[in-house]
Write a protein that holds these residues in place. Structure first.
Motif, short mmCIF file in Angstrom:
data_model
loop_
_atom_site.label_atom_id
_atom_site.label_comp_id
_atom_site.label_asym_id
_atom_site.label_seq_id
_atom_site.Cartn_x
_atom_site.Cartn_y
_atom_site.Cartn_z
N ASP A 170 11.01 7.40 2.14
CA ASP A 170 12.14 6.70 1.54
C ASP A 170 12.13 7.07 0.07
N LEU A 171 12.43 8.36 -0.20
CA LEU A 171 12.37 8.88 -1.56
C LEU A 171 13.49 8.28 -2.40
N VAL A 172 13.11 7.66 -3.50
CA VAL A 172 14.08 7.10 -4.43
C VAL A 172 14.29 8.12 -5.55
N ASP A 212 8.31 2.71 -8.84
CA ASP A 212 8.44 1.26 -8.77
C ASP A 212 9.72 0.85 -8.05
N ASP A 213 10.37 1.81 -7.38
CA ASP A 213 11.60 1.58 -6.61
C ASP A 213 12.79 1.20 -7.48
N GLU A 214 12.71 1.45 -8.78
CA GLU A 214 13.82 1.21 -9.69
C GLU A 214 14.04 2.42 -10.57
N PHE A 250 0.82 -1.21 0.00
CA PHE A 250 0.00 0.00 0.00
C PHE A 250 0.85 1.26 0.00
N GLU A 251 2.15 1.12 0.25
CA GLU A 251 3.05 2.28 0.23
C GLU A 251 2.98 3.02 -1.09
N LYS A 252 2.79 2.28 -2.18
CA LYS A 252 2.72 2.93 -3.50
C LYS A 252 1.49 3.82 -3.62
N VAL A 253 0.38 3.39 -3.04
CA VAL A 253 -0.83 4.23 -3.02
C VAL A 253 -0.56 5.52 -2.25
N ILE A 254 0.07 5.38 -1.09
CA ILE A 254 0.36 6.55 -0.25
C ILE A 254 1.27 7.51 -1.00
N ARG A 255 2.31 6.98 -1.64
CA ARG A 255 3.24 7.84 -2.38
C ARG A 255 2.53 8.56 -3.52
N THR A 256 1.68 7.83 -4.24
CA THR A 256 1.00 8.43 -5.39
C THR A 256 0.02 9.52 -4.97
N ALA A 264 8.93 15.25 -6.76
CA ALA A 264 10.06 15.32 -5.83
C ALA A 264 11.18 14.36 -6.24
N ALA A 265 10.81 13.16 -6.68
CA ALA A 265 11.80 12.17 -7.09
C ALA A 265 12.50 12.59 -8.37
N SER A 266 11.83 13.38 -9.21
CA SER A 266 12.38 13.80 -10.49
C SER A 266 13.35 14.97 -10.37
#
Length: 254
Positions: free
Chosen positions: A188-190, A197-199, A162-168, A224-226
């Protein structure tokens, strides 16, 4: 990575930065999924579809939430003093709103966290306030009493997936009052992970390129990740930085 592959990747970057949308067929569908008008994915316990500014759809048999906390607003000079919570609707197609801290404290007696799921028992309505967001409420004593139920944090209910939902859905930017600030949760910003997708792959370059050239939407986490160069907004330099990371010209963007 072979010299040929690196040359191909650099050519991709050149096309990206010069106004061409260069797609690798094997990844084209993935890019379309990530930077279409919605985000969507499924697991064994839930199916998620973003409605953009109108909240999201959550199909599951485990819980039936009305809201999810996506941001925490505090006083600018008192970062520990919460004034309200930014929430988005779940399965209501009504978008972002505010829950005042005193209402939450009166109903639940607890401090909420980003990703917490809330159920409203009884009728509720939206009351327009400033900033231009909404407050779920029902203060008319003649109406059915409205009560608030804390269903738990999405990661506790559904697991780490569910972390992906929260991030989105996370809100890092929104119109707030002069004396307010949005508390940014510890993420845990990648860096470079545009498609969450953590990659870090060429798909991230292409996805960011579609946002820059075509104006396709990007959630706050992806923004933010970009922002590799830290200038506050994703740009063409960030596309090149992500590409260099993909082809191992840099390591950890250094």
């Amino acid at each position: 990575m072979s010299k040929m592959k690196k040359m191909t990747a650099l050519l991709t970057a050149f096309l990206c930065l010069n106004g061409s949308v260069f797609a690798i067929p094997a990844n084209a569908a993935e890019v379309e999924d990530v930077f279409g008008k919605i985000y969507s994915y499924s697991t064994d316990t839930f199916s998620y579809t973003s409605n953009g500014d109108n909240g999201f759809i959550l199909e599951t048999e485990l819980v039936d939430p009305d809201f999810m906390v996506v941001g925490i607003v505090t006083k600018q000079n008192e970062p520990e003093k919460i004034t309200s919570y930014i929430v988005t609707t779940v399965n209501h197609n009504m978008g972002l709103g505010r829950m005042f801290e005193d209402v939450v404290d009166n109903e639940l007696g607890m401090e909420l966290q980003v990703g917490d799921l809330i159920k409203i028992e009884g009728n509720f309505e939206w009351l327009k306030i400033y900033p231009p967001v909404y407050l779920p409420c029902n203060y008319d004593p003649e109406d059915e009493k409205t009560s608030m139920i804390h269903l738990g944090n999405g990661k506790d209910v559904f697991g780490e997936e569910f972390e992906k939902v929260i991030r989105t859905q996370l809100v890092l930017e929104q119109m707030i009052l002069d004396n307010e600030t949005i508390r940014h949760p510890k993420l845990d910003l990648v860096k470079g992970d545009v498609n969450i997708d953590d990659e870090i792959t060429i798909v991230d370059c292409l996805s960011l390129n579609r946002n820059l050239l075509l104006g396709e939407p990007m959630c706050d986490y992806a923004k933010a990740a970009s922002d590799i160069n830290g200038n506050g907004a994703p740009d063409s330099d960030d596309v090149l930085s992500i590409l260099k990371e993909c082809i191992e010209v840099t390591e950890n963007f250094e």
